[in-house]
Design an enzyme around this catalytic site. Sequence first.
Site, PDB file in Angstrom:
ATOM      1  N   ASP A 175      -6.430  -6.953   4.073  1.00 43.51           N
ATOM      2  CA  ASP A 175      -7.548  -6.304   3.379  1.00 43.51           C
ATOM      3  C   ASP A 175      -8.449  -7.365   2.753  1.00 43.51           C
ATOM      4  OD1 ASP A 175      -9.058  -4.216   2.127  1.00 43.51           O
ATOM      5  OD2 ASP A 175      -8.011  -4.678   0.254  1.00 43.51           O
ATOM      6  N   ASP A 229      -3.086 -18.441   0.573  1.00 47.47           N
ATOM      7  CA  ASP A 229      -4.097 -19.143  -0.229  1.00 47.47           C
ATOM      8  C   ASP A 229      -4.791 -20.218   0.613  1.00 47.47           C
ATOM      9  OD1 ASP A 229      -1.609 -20.384  -0.173  1.00 47.47           O
ATOM     10  OD2 ASP A 229      -1.660 -21.070  -2.256  1.00 47.47           O
ATOM     11  N   TYR A 256       0.825  -1.215   0.000  1.00 45.70           N
ATOM     12  CA  TYR A 256       0.000   0.000   0.000  1.00 45.70           C
ATOM     13  C   TYR A 256       0.857   1.261   0.000  1.00 45.70           C
ATOM     14  CZ  TYR A 256      -4.651  -1.986   0.805  1.00 45.70           C
ATOM     15  OH  TYR A 256      -5.844  -2.631   0.674  1.00 45.70           O
ATOM     16  N   ASP A 258     -12.384  -9.011   4.235  1.00 44.79           N
ATOM     17  CA  ASP A 258     -13.657  -9.000   3.482  1.00 44.79           C
ATOM     18  C   ASP A 258     -14.213 -10.411   3.377  1.00 44.79           C
ATOM     19  OD1 ASP A 258     -13.405  -6.252   2.998  1.00 44.79           O
ATOM     20  OD2 ASP A 258     -14.164  -6.450   0.942  1.00 44.79           O
ATOM     21  N   LYS A 279       3.013 -15.414   2.456  1.00 45.55           N
ATOM     22  CA  LYS A 279       3.206 -16.152   1.194  1.00 45.55           C
ATOM     23  C   LYS A 279       4.698 -16.435   1.091  1.00 45.55           C
ATOM     24  CE  LYS A 279       1.716 -17.870  -2.718  1.00 45.55           C
ATOM     25  NZ  LYS A 279       0.930 -19.124  -2.752  1.00 45.55           N
TER      26      LYS A 279
END
Length: 356
Positions: free
Chosen positions: A247, A223, A142, A251, A191
Amino acid sequence: MHKTIALIKGDGIGPEIVDSAVEVLHVIEKKYGHSFDFVEVAAGGNAIDLTGEPLPKESMDACLNSDSVLLGAVGGPKWDTLPGHLRPERALLGIRKGMGLYANLRPVKLFPALKGASPLRADLIDKGFDILIVRELTGGIYFGERGRSQGPDGEEAFDTEKYSVKEIRRIGKIAFDTAMLRGKKVCSVDKANVLESSRLWREVMHELAKEYPDVEYKDVLVDNAAMQLISNPSQFDVIVTSNMFGDILSDEASQLTGSIGMLASASLGEGTRGMYEPIHGSAPDIAGTNAANPIATILSVAMMLRLSFGMEEEADCIEAAVSKVLEKGTRTRDIAKGSDSFVSCTEMTESIVAEM
Ligand code: IPM
Ligand code: MG
């Protein structure tokens, strides 16, 4: 107690849900003898329309001079084609960075009354779940270097994921310290099978884990974490992860509770001052129709009272009122099932206020 709260109503449904939360805060003032000063601050799309900038300096200053910030939502199609540095979302990122709010806490809790609203099969959520996503908020992709250039095949663009040991350690500490007060489990999501930044992340988390022998620690690749949130949400307690993974996963996790309209968040830094906001966006499709679910914003206010102002009983009062209203079957459209009836944003607010 007297506190100054900066109010960023923002865009879309922002003003409706912030008004709901302010009504709840007025009840807290009366019931517990506190006084809150509300300072309205322009940020996001409305600030662009007013001043040409998403986060004018006066707005940033007002946030820095407050005891905490309550934000509705920013953004909308009207400003979608502006260049990156002028988009409404810059306001949000600017406040997070400017106030040093590196830790974003997103509780994902299933209200028993809303089991039926979760898209998961009953047997998957039978045990319930109470997850806290701790998302790093002022670093990573970001805020890393980004840009465009001309390459051999034409235009190219890049964004950079970069984390320092210091940034990883401080967010990790928040996760472990919080876990000690709850289920004593930390799951760090990265990751590391591909990204170097994740490999450093993992090293630092492993060092920290040694300092918390009472906390059960594990690493999960992002994942796999996305999959396990659906297949076995009850296993999680605290999930700590980077800005972008947080983020996305928050959600996803929000849906387990029935609606993204239920999820509150707190963004904190070194001091007690924070920014509190629902995790959903400005929902331009329903803006101005009094259809939004104000619960995420109201629960964000409860987090503000508890985490920034030390008002434990007051926060409990709000959360209990929300639970009761849901138990009584009051629903906004997003959490209503099939052909069940639902209430408006203001009616939901009135029901919660009545329970308080
Ligand atoms: C969130 C939002 C923001 C983010 C957007 C609006 C910039 O999605 O708070 O989760 O990506 O952090
Ligand atoms: Mg988001």
